[in-house]
Design an enzyme around this catalytic site. Sequence first.
Site, mmCIF file in Angstrom:
data_model
loop_
_atom_site.group_PDB
_atom_site.id
_atom_site.type_symbol
_atom_site.label_atom_id
_atom_site.label_comp_id
_atom_site.label_asym_id
_atom_site.label_seq_id
_atom_site.Cartn_x
_atom_site.Cartn_y
_atom_site.Cartn_z
ATOM 1 N N VAL A 1 11.380 -0.078 125.487
ATOM 2 C CA VAL A 1 11.157 0.436 124.498
ATOM 3 C C VAL A 1 11.517 -0.152 123.161
ATOM 4 O O VAL A 1 10.635 -0.710 122.362
ATOM 5 C CB VAL A 1 12.129 1.899 124.266
ATOM 6 C CG1 VAL A 1 11.978 2.828 122.999
ATOM 7 C CG2 VAL A 1 11.567 2.879 125.581
ATOM 8 N N CYS A 2 12.724 -0.376 122.976
ATOM 9 C CA CYS A 2 13.000 -1.177 121.809
ATOM 10 C C CYS A 2 12.383 -2.502 121.419
ATOM 11 O O CYS A 2 12.134 -2.956 120.550
ATOM 12 C CB CYS A 2 14.669 -1.127 121.659
ATOM 13 S SG CYS A 2 15.255 0.290 121.601
ATOM 14 N N THR A 3 12.621 -3.349 122.674
ATOM 15 C CA THR A 3 11.904 -4.556 122.657
ATOM 16 C C THR A 3 10.406 -4.567 122.433
ATOM 17 O O THR A 3 9.729 -5.050 121.860
ATOM 18 C CB THR A 3 12.238 -5.375 123.857
ATOM 19 O OG1 THR A 3 13.900 -5.334 123.861
ATOM 20 C CG2 THR A 3 11.734 -6.765 123.744
ATOM 21 N N ILE B 1 17.883 -3.696 123.632
ATOM 22 C CA ILE B 1 17.996 -2.651 124.726
ATOM 23 C C ILE B 1 17.302 -1.244 124.068
ATOM 24 O O ILE B 1 17.563 -0.803 123.163
ATOM 25 C CB ILE B 1 19.502 -2.288 124.777
ATOM 26 C CG1 ILE B 1 20.340 -3.653 125.256
ATOM 27 C CG2 ILE B 1 19.617 -1.159 126.080
ATOM 28 C CD1 ILE B 1 21.827 -3.323 125.288
#
Length: 215
Positions: free
Chosen positions: A117-119, A113
């Site tokens: 962004v994070c992935t 999540i």
Amino acid sequence: MPFKYERIDKNNAALLIIDHQEGLYQLARDTTPVNFKSSILAHAALGKIFNLPTVMTTSAETGPNGPLPKEVIEMHPNAPLIQRHGEVDAWDNADFRAAVEATGKKQLIIAGITTDVCTSFLALSLVEAGYTVYANSDASGTFDVKTAQDANDRMRAAGVHVLSMFAVALELMRDWRNTPGTKELMPFFDTYLPEYGILARAHDAAMANGTPSGL
């Protein structure tokens, strides 16, 4: 150049759990809360079922982002948990990078999540670093469907494999006669993918001592 199908190899894969934090959970609005919680737990469970080296990370855990769900931590009590205090892209954190490199695996199954962004940031960095990346789209979430689609398109354009939890599980298994196979995966699907789990129950109900019941 001819296409080469690079399947996930359970002997060369590691699982990464990226910012599946309780405070960030509410940001995932491209799916339903019930389905997303199940997908997060399923992602972690795949690492346990297939005995994959697992690396977990959080961002600003002591702030509003919160911790990982306790169910995830309990599945992987001995896995490294890297707490980041500023880096948005987990690959920019030296401890996280060292933990991933220490797995010795070249295929990385990731989810987090938010998707965009994070992935995505991590997936793109991992591809640049020479890894083959498989993004579990069911276990990544973001603000809306358009944002998720744009993020998945960006990853695909960079060579990231974007696939469902069901596809990840079956590509790891490959053959129902393998171990892990039917015995291990059917309870998994019954818990995390009830559409398929109930189908298996119906098959069992139509069988008696290994022969069709006639229904």
